[in-house]
Write an enzyme that holds these catalytic residues in place. Structure first.
Site, PDB file in Angstrom:
ATOM      1  N   HIS A 150      -6.946  -6.998  -0.081  1.00  0.00           N
ATOM      2  CA  HIS A 150      -7.173  -5.582  -0.369  1.00  0.00           C
ATOM      3  C   HIS A 150      -6.195  -5.076  -1.579  1.00  0.00           C
ATOM      4  O   HIS A 150      -5.199  -5.847  -1.769  1.00  0.00           O
ATOM      5  CB  HIS A 150      -6.487  -4.852   0.887  1.00  0.00           C
ATOM      6  CG  HIS A 150      -7.321  -4.775   1.999  1.00  0.00           C
ATOM      7  ND1 HIS A 150      -6.876  -5.612   3.101  1.00  0.00           N
ATOM      8  CD2 HIS A 150      -8.512  -4.285   2.612  1.00  0.00           C
ATOM      9  CE1 HIS A 150      -7.681  -5.690   4.204  1.00  0.00           C
ATOM     10  NE2 HIS A 150      -8.578  -4.712   3.886  1.00  0.00           N
TER      11      HIS A 150
ATOM     12  N   HIS B   9       1.012  -1.277  -0.045  1.00  0.00           N
ATOM     13  CA  HIS B   9      -0.011  -0.080   0.008  1.00  0.00           C
ATOM     14  C   HIS B   9       0.800   1.006  -0.080  1.00  0.00           C
ATOM     15  O   HIS B   9       0.305   2.463  -0.206  1.00  0.00           O
ATOM     16  CB  HIS B   9      -0.944   0.220   1.438  1.00  0.00           C
ATOM     17  CG  HIS B   9      -2.155  -0.873   1.293  1.00  0.00           C
ATOM     18  ND1 HIS B   9      -2.949  -1.139   0.028  1.00  0.00           N
ATOM     19  CD2 HIS B   9      -2.540  -1.780   2.012  1.00  0.00           C
ATOM     20  CE1 HIS B   9      -3.598  -2.135   0.261  1.00  0.00           C
ATOM     21  NE2 HIS B   9      -3.477  -2.683   1.535  1.00  0.00           N
TER      22      HIS B   9
ATOM     23  N   ASP C 249      -3.842 -10.696  -2.210  1.00  0.00           N
ATOM     24  CA  ASP C 249      -4.498  -9.986  -0.685  1.00  0.00           C
ATOM     25  C   ASP C 249      -5.969  -9.493  -0.995  1.00  0.00           C
ATOM     26  O   ASP C 249      -6.219  -9.068  -2.196  1.00  0.00           O
ATOM     27  CB  ASP C 249      -3.493  -8.910  -0.348  1.00  0.00           C
ATOM     28  CG  ASP C 249      -3.919  -8.337   0.926  1.00  0.00           C
ATOM     29  OD1 ASP C 249      -2.830  -8.802   1.881  1.00  0.00           O
ATOM     30  OD2 ASP C 249      -4.873  -7.717   1.370  1.00  0.00           O
TER      31      ASP C 249
ATOM     32  N   ASP D 158      -5.319 -12.438   4.735  1.00  0.00           N
ATOM     33  CA  ASP D 158      -6.753 -11.631   5.275  1.00  0.00           C
ATOM     34  C   ASP D 158      -7.840 -11.879   4.526  1.00  0.00           C
ATOM     35  O   ASP D 158      -9.065 -11.563   4.884  1.00  0.00           O
ATOM     36  CB  ASP D 158      -6.454 -10.116   5.406  1.00  0.00           C
ATOM     37  CG  ASP D 158      -5.882  -9.493   4.092  1.00  0.00           C
ATOM     38  OD1 ASP D 158      -5.702 -10.245   2.974  1.00  0.00           O
ATOM     39  OD2 ASP D 158      -5.432  -8.649   3.953  1.00  0.00           O
TER      40      ASP D 158
END
Length: 555
Positions: free
Chosen positions: A166, A103, A164, A256
């Site tokens: 995200h 990120h 992931d 996650d």
């Protein structure tokens, strides 16, 4: 080579430590809370909320060491893949579970990520040829032969796949304008999910740059399970490797997306993956919005990627294991000699099927999110075993013990205390069949249907772009694509072609009884040679590709 110098200086030396009193005479430990100028500076660089800059000097030193460790280890991992140095052998697969901080941007932190080790590792691979230490990445390719139509031997191509939950906004922005890195991501894209400003399926690469068409976002629906996820992954991996022909694959694995992850489905300690120096609660309001993956499902994706990068063909990778592996005949209760004989026999069968005759590619595996410690640890152990499949077939499903071994944190793995779930293993194995396809399942969900189409169109675009660049480089047709095969990247192409032929036949039959008038052609639509300046599409696929290119350029 990626992060801004002023951002790194701020991470290492906050304002109060520049000259003892701060650049502007402020004390960071006190003024960080009260001074609006410092607050604005920290906010500008994302050093707030989930990525705060600690006010305690010892905590800041820990943070800086953490950043150096994460970035340095991923950089070193990429260097190990290249080989060529006198004191280091070449590696085919390298794993860094502490990496995957996808990120962070060049001058801004975000999503628990202060530095983007993924971008740094990819940059290391991209600049490897110039360093003259990456002979291993180009092994088997003659000096006078181009390794791919997208570029010559001196231009590495990296395929980045992010699993992931995200979206990897930092990695996407770093390579949004280049075709040397193809960025693909499976993630959730819905209100309330971080990051909010990226991850749309419409984001195809920088308009007007070589990166147009080399970015692929595939949002997946909430509640997706192992079987559908693995099928989507296979479609993406096999298609892109065939079309893009990368030298190396970088795989980012976040835990996650597993069922029951605390950040998505409940509340947990947001500081666990940062060494404990950031203390706050992460309370989720997204219960029911996550995925329902298992550690075995994510590890199966790694097994497929590792085998493909080792040169194993698609058929062998997807071959159904023998009945002994599916049933496993309760190895825990079997006699040692019987267990060894069965394992040896199974390894021989799998090894004979795993004939690595295809092109070999380097594989870098990085970690990611994961906020339930015991579940994340079990996932990464299974993925580590799966990463060895290319060199040691059967290690994941045949050689690991069934139960968690005894250790200090054993109680955290209850109530099942299983290392490998027999039910999940059976579910995954039974999903492999001759007619295995995601298309039928995709019809039941719009996001899956859109994802399948996006993957196929991405491969189609690469094929078209590759043919165009080959002709430009060789001088054939002055850069105009004369003809090329789509190599079966889109199964619907054959159907569309057949439908088009039938319609042409029907149309010609209907027009036999009437008079056909020729259209008048305006004089200004002719070129100097007298030929029409119009583009002719020989197949429906060409027309579809042209439409998609137009849409992509407009968006």
């Amino acid at each position: 080579c990626f992060h801004a110098e002023n951002y790194l200086d701020l991470l290492e030396y906050p304002p109060s430590e520049q000259n003892g009193f701060g650049i502007d005479g402020f004390r960071y430990d006190h003024d960080a809370i009260t001074n609006p100028e410092i607050q604005a500076l920290l906010a500008k660089h994302g050093l707030e909320d989930d990525c705060p800059l600690p006010t305690d000097s010892n905590a800041r030193k820990i943070l800086w060491k953490y950043c150096l460790s994460v970035a340095g280890t991923s950089w070193h991992a990429a260097s190990l893949l290249m080989g060529g140095s006198a004191d280091e052998d070449e590696r085919d697969v390298v794993i860094h579970w502490g990496g995957g901080r996808h990120h962070s941007h060049s001058d801004k932190a975000g999503g628990f990520c202060y530095v983007n080790d993924v971008v740094l590792a990819i940059h290391r691979l991209l600049h490897s040829r110039a360093d003259g230490v990456d002979d291993g990445m180009f092994a088997g390719i003659p000096d006078n032969q181009t390794s791919s139509s997208l570029g010559d031997k001196s231009t590495p191509r990296i395929l980045y796949i992010d699993l992931d939950i995200h979206h990897p906004d930092g990695v996407q922005s770093a390579f949004y304008s280049t075709d040397q890195v193809f960025t693909a991501s499976f993630h959730r894209f819905a209100p309330g999910f971080f990051p909010a400003l990226s991850g749309s399926i419409r984001e195809k690469g920088g308009s007007g740059t070589t990166g147009l068409g080399y970015n692929l976002n595939v949002p997946l629906p909430a509640g997706i399970g192992d079987v559908a996820f693995i099928r989507m992954f296979r479609r993406l991996l096999f298609g892109l490797v065939k079309s893009y022909d990368p030298h190396a694959v970088v795989l980012c694995l976040g835990a996650d997306g597993l069922k029951g992850d605390e950040l998505i489905s409940g509340s947990g300690r947001g500081c666990d993956n940062l060494g404990g120096f950031v203390d706050f609660e992460c309370t989720s309001t997204l219960s029911g919005e996550g995925w329902n993956l298992s550690p075995e499902g994510l590890a199966e994706c790694v097994r497929i990627a590792a085998a493909l990068c080792a040169g194993v063909n698609d058929v062998a990778i997807l071959s159904v294991p023998s009945k002994e592996v599916i049933d496993k005949v309760s190895f825990q209760d079997a006699e040692p000699d019987v267990m060894v004989d069965q394992l040896t026999s199974e390894k021989k069968q799998r090894s004979s099927a795993y004939k690595a005759n295809g092109k070999k590619r380097k594989l870098l595996i990085l970690g990611g999110g994961g906020y339930t410690p015991a579940q994340t640890a079990r996932t990464y152990l299974l993925c580590t075993a799966a990463a060895c499949e290319g060199a040691r077939p059967g290690m994941m499903w045949s050689e690991l013990p069934k139960d968690i071994p005894a250790h200090d944190y054993f109680p955290r793995y209850g109530p099942s205390f299983e290392l490998v779930s027999e039910d999940k293993k059976l579910e995954i194995f039974q999903s492999y069949s001759v007619n295995d396809s995601i298309v039928g399942e995709a019809n039941d969900h719009q996001l899956l249907r859109e994802g399948v189409r996006a993957i196929d169109l991405a491969c189609l675009y690469i094929d078209h772009d590759r043919a165009k660049k080959v002709n430009q480089r060789t001088g054939l047709g002055n850069g105009q694509v004369k003809s090329f095969s789509f190599n079966g990247t889109n199964q619907d192409e054959a159907i569309l072609t057949e439908i088009s032929r039938k319609r042409k036949k029907e149309g010609s039959k209907k027009s036999l009884g009437g008079r056909r008038r020729k259209k008048k052609i305006p004089s200004n639509s002719r070129s100097q040679s007298g030929d029409l300046e119009t583009k002719k599409y020989d197949r429906p696929g060409d027309s579809i590709a042209a439409q998609i290119f137009t849409v992509v350029k407009c968006s």
